[in-house]
Structures are given as C-alpha cells and as structure tokens.
Design an enzyme around this catalytic site. Structure first.
Site, PDB file in Angstrom:
ATOM      1  N   GLY A  75      -8.208  -6.836  -0.605  1.00 44.99           N
ATOM      2  CA  GLY A  75      -7.899  -8.137  -0.005  1.00 44.99           C
ATOM      3  C   GLY A  75      -8.912  -9.202  -0.368  1.00 44.99           C
ATOM      4  O   GLY A  75      -8.564 -10.360  -0.622  1.00 44.99           O
ATOM      5  N   CYS A  93      -2.785   2.063   8.987  1.00 42.60           N
ATOM      6  CA  CYS A  93      -3.780   1.012   9.183  1.00 42.60           C
ATOM      7  C   CYS A  93      -4.142   0.934  10.666  1.00 42.60           C
ATOM      8  O   CYS A  93      -5.233   0.504  11.027  1.00 42.60           O
ATOM      9  CB  CYS A  93      -3.247  -0.324   8.680  1.00 42.60           C
ATOM     10  N   THR A  94      -3.231   1.390  11.535  1.00 41.92           N
ATOM     11  CA  THR A  94      -3.469   1.334  12.983  1.00 41.92           C
ATOM     12  C   THR A  94      -3.948   2.665  13.561  1.00 41.92           C
ATOM     13  O   THR A  94      -4.001   2.828  14.785  1.00 41.92           O
ATOM     14  CB  THR A  94      -2.171   0.926  13.699  1.00 41.92           C
ATOM     15  N   GLU A 143     -13.749   2.014   7.497  1.00 46.74           N
ATOM     16  CA  GLU A 143     -12.445   2.666   7.646  1.00 46.74           C
ATOM     17  C   GLU A 143     -12.326   3.811   6.632  1.00 46.74           C
ATOM     18  O   GLU A 143     -12.231   3.565   5.429  1.00 46.74           O
ATOM     19  CB  GLU A 143     -11.307   1.656   7.382  1.00 46.74           C
ATOM     20  N   GLU A 177      -2.850  -8.317   4.907  1.00 46.42           N
ATOM     21  CA  GLU A 177      -2.750  -7.248   5.919  1.00 46.42           C
ATOM     22  C   GLU A 177      -3.637  -6.116   5.439  1.00 46.42           C
ATOM     23  O   GLU A 177      -3.229  -5.306   4.608  1.00 46.42           O
ATOM     24  CB  GLU A 177      -1.302  -6.756   6.025  1.00 46.42           C
ATOM     25  N   LYS A 216       5.352  -5.553  -6.104  1.00 46.12           N
ATOM     26  CA  LYS A 216       4.641  -4.445  -6.736  1.00 46.12           C
ATOM     27  C   LYS A 216       4.234  -3.482  -5.640  1.00 46.12           C
ATOM     28  O   LYS A 216       3.359  -3.759  -4.832  1.00 46.12           O
ATOM     29  CB  LYS A 216       3.387  -4.919  -7.481  1.00 46.12           C
ATOM     30  N   ALA A 275       0.839  -1.203   0.000  1.00 41.39           N
ATOM     31  CA  ALA A 275       0.000   0.000   0.000  1.00 41.39           C
ATOM     32  C   ALA A 275       0.877   1.256   0.000  1.00 41.39           C
ATOM     33  O   ALA A 275       2.076   1.189   0.262  1.00 41.39           O
ATOM     34  CB  ALA A 275      -0.891  -0.022   1.241  1.00 41.39           C
ATOM     35  N   GLY A 297       1.905   2.494  15.922  1.00 36.90           N
ATOM     36  CA  GLY A 297       3.315   2.518  16.299  1.00 36.90           C
ATOM     37  C   GLY A 297       3.837   1.197  16.825  1.00 36.90           C
ATOM     38  O   GLY A 297       4.489   1.145  17.873  1.00 36.90           O
ATOM     39  N   GLY A 319      -0.797  -5.985 -10.594  1.00 36.24           N
ATOM     40  CA  GLY A 319      -0.931  -6.861  -9.423  1.00 36.24           C
ATOM     41  C   GLY A 319      -1.579  -8.179  -9.820  1.00 36.24           C
ATOM     42  O   GLY A 319      -1.211  -9.252  -9.316  1.00 36.24           O
TER      43      GLY A 319
END
Ligand code: NAD
Length: 509
Positions: free
Chosen positions: A245, A296-297, A396, A262, A184, A159, A458, A224
């Site tokens: 995904g 993502c977090t 999200e 992920e 990729k 990403a 983090g 991809g």
C-alpha cells in the site's frame, strides 16, 4: 480430489488465458502456475499479461467507458443483477475453487461467493440511490446542487486471501456508478480471477455490452505497476499488505491519481471482567484460527482483564486442543493450510521472534507432516503470552498466532489496543454498558471497525469496510462507500435575467 468444478468454470484448458484470450509466449516464464495449498497439486496455469496486451485491455476499457456511462444507472444495475444470478448458479463450483486454490474452508469458500451475491444485490438497489444534495443559493433565482459522475477506468488490485469477494466489492459498486474496471487479482490465486471473468463474460455476451466494461490482467507486482503508473486510471483500489500500500499510494499520488487502500490489520479483542466467557471463546477462537489466520480482520491480540486472565488462558488452550487441522474441503476440519511455504516460513520466524522478545508459548505451533499434509502448508495455531510493545506483536504476521496480553483497567486496555501501527478491526467483550460505550466513543477504539460481543472478523457487506492508520483509510462495500468511485460536481444554474455575484461582489460596466 475430484476437480470437475474446474471444467464447470471453463478452466479445463491449461493456460486459461487473459481477458484478451491471447497466448503470447511459449516459455514457462510467462505463465503463473497455480498449485493448491490443500494437497500441493498443480491446478493450472494462466498467462501473464504482457505490456502489449495491457494496452489492448486499456484501449477496450476506454472505448467501453464511453458507452457504459450512457447506460442509465438502473440499466447498469440490471447487468449487475444478472451477474448476481449467474453467481447463484456457479456458487458451488466457484466456492470449491476458492477453497482449493486459496485453502480456506469450503464453508468459507461458499461464504465468499455468497458475499459476492450479496454485494450484487446491494449494488442493484444502489443503482437507484446515487443521490446528490440540493443547496439553497445565496443568489436570487439561482439553483445549486451537486451530482456524482463516474470516474472512468477503475484499477483494482487484490490480495490472495479473498480472491473473489474483494474484486466484487469494488467492481459491482463501480459498475453501477458507471465506471469500467480492470482487475489484477493475486498471482497466488490466478484461476479464481479467470473463473470470475468467465462468468462475467456470459453476462456480457447475453446483454451485448462492450467487452471492456470488466477486464482482468494477470501477473505479479510488475503487472500491477502498469496500472499504478497509468494516468488513464483515475482511481486505483488496492487491497493487500501495508508494504504494498505504501508503494502504491506513493506511485499513484505521484501522478495525482486517487487510491483507495485496504491494507493490513492487527486486530484485538478486549475481554473485560463482565464478559460472557462462552461468547469470548467462540468469537476469539474463530477470529484467531478462521482462514488459518489469513484474514485482514483475524484476531491477533487478546487483551484480557487480569482477574479472569488465567480462566481465559485455560479455556483458550483447551479449545485449541479440539481444533481439527486438515483438508479444508472436508467440512469436519476447522483449520486449513497457509497459502504457501513462504507463509509457513514467516509463521515459524514470527514464533521464534516472539520467544526471543520475551513471549512465553502457551499453545505450541509447528508444521504438520505426514498423510494429508503433503503440501507442507499445514501449521498448528499457536498462542503466545506476550507484551503489546514487543516488535513482533506490533507487526501483522499473516498466520494463526494469537498473543495473550493482560490488563488492569479499561483505559489501559484501550490504549494498548490502539497502540499498533494498524487500525482495521477491534472488539470488546462486555455486558457492561459503560465499558461498551467508552470503547465506542471518540476516546475508545481508533479502528475502522469496532464491535461489541462479536469477534473482529466476519463483517457484513452493508457497512463501510476499512480501517485507519497503516490500514490505509479506504472504505469499500456498503454505506456510502460508492462515493469513492465517483467524481463530485457542484452545479449552479441562474434562471433569472441578472447576473448577481456571490459574496455580494459588484462588477458593473
Ligand atoms: P500483497 O501486498 O503481497 O499483494 C496484494 C496485491 O498487490 C497482489 O495482487 C500483488 O501482486 C499486488 N502488488 C504487490 N506489490 C505491488 C506494487 N508495488 N504495485 C502494484 N501491485 C502490487 O498481499 P497478499 O499477501 O496477497 O495479502 C495479504 C495482505 O492483504 C495482508 O496484509 C492483509 O491484511 C491484507 N488484506 C487487507 C484487506 C482489507 O480490506 N484491509 C483485505 C484482504 C487482505
């Protein structure tokens, strides 16, 4: 803006190229032009990998695997060690490129390269620890054990928001395991991929290892798909949105390949009555606005005990007034731009939906204009008071929007925290042992990452990184994540003169 770092990374020429170095077409349609979200300026172009070039890359990767798998694991570790050394040398220019092409703060750009260095160190140690188990056989004079072998070619799709670190989490581990990798990167950060490859090439040439051990291909989802549909790639490791995904998982499963996914997160911090408000404030603000909400977090929900809800609300609103938004290469700024205008539109649409669905705006958002904001990608981090079951809260949005939600008892808070489709990261702020342990128990957080008195973002490389449910279930980086990059083989050796069968079965003739 001084762009000398491009030259240091071997990116001075337009059309920085694919790993094959070939320039196939002259038409603009076959290049990805990279523009910086920092100032909107053109940085450079990278040629899109054609199907023909892809075949060359795959042939070279297949050939390289036959050689690379015969290096001992510590020998492969030595190559990875040297790559880590090269990254130390290029940390400054590569960190600047990450910051300029992706838009994260310079500190985070350097941090991302540091994460690459750390994973190299980890992988070097791992190269002497790819352990298998030995079991006692039920048959006399038999020995049984299991060992791990490399898969072959690992396809990595990554990403834009971690344009260099995610590749190295995957490839450095895969390399010591004996795999070769084809990567990729995101079409939104193509120069970062080429820069990593240029540094890798220095190590390849210095050690005379086959070129195909690590290659890149460039392009969007269509490129991809060359990999996801390719039976020669036993493992696809894909990082990105849940939408991507689901497509990748089905395509790879359709050919019975393996995928390591992920995907997106929808991360919450539960703020309890007993929490230390200073810890809450630092963890929540960094978690919500760091990388402009494009981790993502990233902390997307703050679930706060009703007794301290108003205090937390006021503290957060006041902290947001102190945020400096601007050029991320200027270390005085806290928040940089979103990646592009599409991301800005998604942010604006999410804010609108939040209000339509019953949310109440606490800290207003908006797009910044004027000097320093010419790229049109700078937005104000926003806070909305909301309910957990609002459709937009369940989704999200990759931008700095934080939803504030009250709770009355911890069980309800945990249920709310878990009641989203995603399951990546979570945290509780508490000084109460019972609350912390309940949150960490099997009746607690359902996420791959659960923290106490730390925000949701983090992570360190030493732990396995990944999440459950629509986050995809994959684990990368530390702990025993290496097992995802190898195939397991059980071996039984008979050192006696008889051939006893398992389960006592008799077969005499
Ligand atoms: P994205 O899904 O748009 O793209 C990710 C990558 O997938 C790109 O390289 C893209 O070209 C490729 N891709 C897209 N569709 C494909 C297809 N059908 N076949 C093959 N490849 C395809 O994601 P993005 O906007 O670049 O990144 C943001 C997302 O990534 C967020 O959802 C974020 O949470 C997630 N992310 C997750 C993690 C994690 O470790 N869980 C880490 C970083 C980012």
């Amino acid at each position: 803006m001084n762009l000398d770092f491009l030259k240091t990374l071997g990116l001075e020429e337009r059309n920085a190229g694919t790993s094959t170095g070939a320039r196939a077409y002259e038409s603009e349609a076959d290049y990805i032009d990279s523009y910086s979200p920092v100032d909107g300026k053109y940085i450079g172009s990278v040629s899109v990998t054609t199907k023909e070039q892809y075949e060359t890359v795959m042939e070279k990767a297949g050939e390289a695997f036959k050689v690379w798998r015969k290096y001992t694991a510590p020998q492969r570790g030595e190559i990875v060690r040297q790559y880590g050394e090269a990254l130390r040398k290029y940390k400054e220019p590569l960190g600047k490129l990450v910051s300029y092409e992706m838009g994260k703060s310079l500190q985070e750009g350097y941090g991302e390269v540091q994460e690459m260095i750390d994973i190299c160190d980890f992988a070097v140690g791992l190269s002497r620890q790819l352990y298998g188990l030995t079991m006692h056989s039920e048959r006399p004079n038999h020995r049984m054990y299991e060992q791990w072998h490399p898969f072959g070619i690992v396809g990595i799709i990554s990403a834009f928001n971690f344009p260099v670190a995610v590749w190295s989490w995957n490839s450095m581990i895969a390399f010591v395991c004996g795999d070769v990798c084809v990567w990729k990167g995101s079409e939104k950060t193509p120069l970062c991929s080429v820069a990593c490859q240029n540094i890798w090439k220095e190590v390849v040439e210095a050690n005379d290892i086959p070129e195909g051990v690590g290659s890149i291909i460039n392009g969007d989802y269509k490129v991809g798909e060359y990999m996801t549909t390719d039976k020669r790639i036993p493992l696809i490791s894909a990082t990105g949105s849940t939408r991507m995904g689901k497509i990748v998982a089905q395509t790879v499963a359709g050919r019975l390949g393996r995928s390591l996914l992920e995907l997106g997160g929808n991360n919450a911090i539960i703020v309890t009555e007993s929490s230390d408000l200073k810890v809450v404030l630092t963890g929540s603000v960094f978690g919500a606005v760091g990388t402009c909400g494009q981790r993502c977090t990233t902390t997307r929900r703050l679930i706060v005990h009703r007794s301290i809800y108003n205090t937390v609300k006021e503290n957060m609103a006041s902290a947001y007034t102190q945020l400096r938004i601007g050029n991320p290469l200027d270390e005085n700024n806290h928040v940089g731009p979103l990646i592009d205008k599409d991301a800005v539109n998604m942010y604006l649409s999410a804010l609108e939906q939040a209000v339509e669905q019953g949310g109440s705006v606490l800290v207003e958002g908006g797009v910044l204009e004027g000097e320093g904001y010419e790229s049109g990608c700078y937005v104000k981090p926003a806070i909305v008071e909301a309910h957990n079951n609002m459709p937009i809260v369940q989704h999200e949005t990759f931008a700095p929007i934080l939803y504030l939600i009250p709770y009355d008892n911890l069980e309800d808070a945990i249920e709310m925290q878990n009641d989203v489709p995603q399951g990546l990261s979570s945290a509780i702020m508490t000084n109460n042992l019972r609350e912390a342990e309940l949150f960490l128990s099997c009746a607690g957080s359902d996420c791959g990452i659960a923290n106490v008195n730390i925000g949701t973002s983090g992570a360190e490389i030493g732990g396995a990184f990944g999440g459950e449910k629509e986050t995809g279930g994959g684990r990368e980086s530390g702990s025993d994540s290496w097992k995802a990059y190898m195939r397991r083989q059980t071996n039984t050796i008979n050192y006696g003169a008889e051939v006893p069968l398992a389960q006592g079965i008799k077969f005499d003739f």
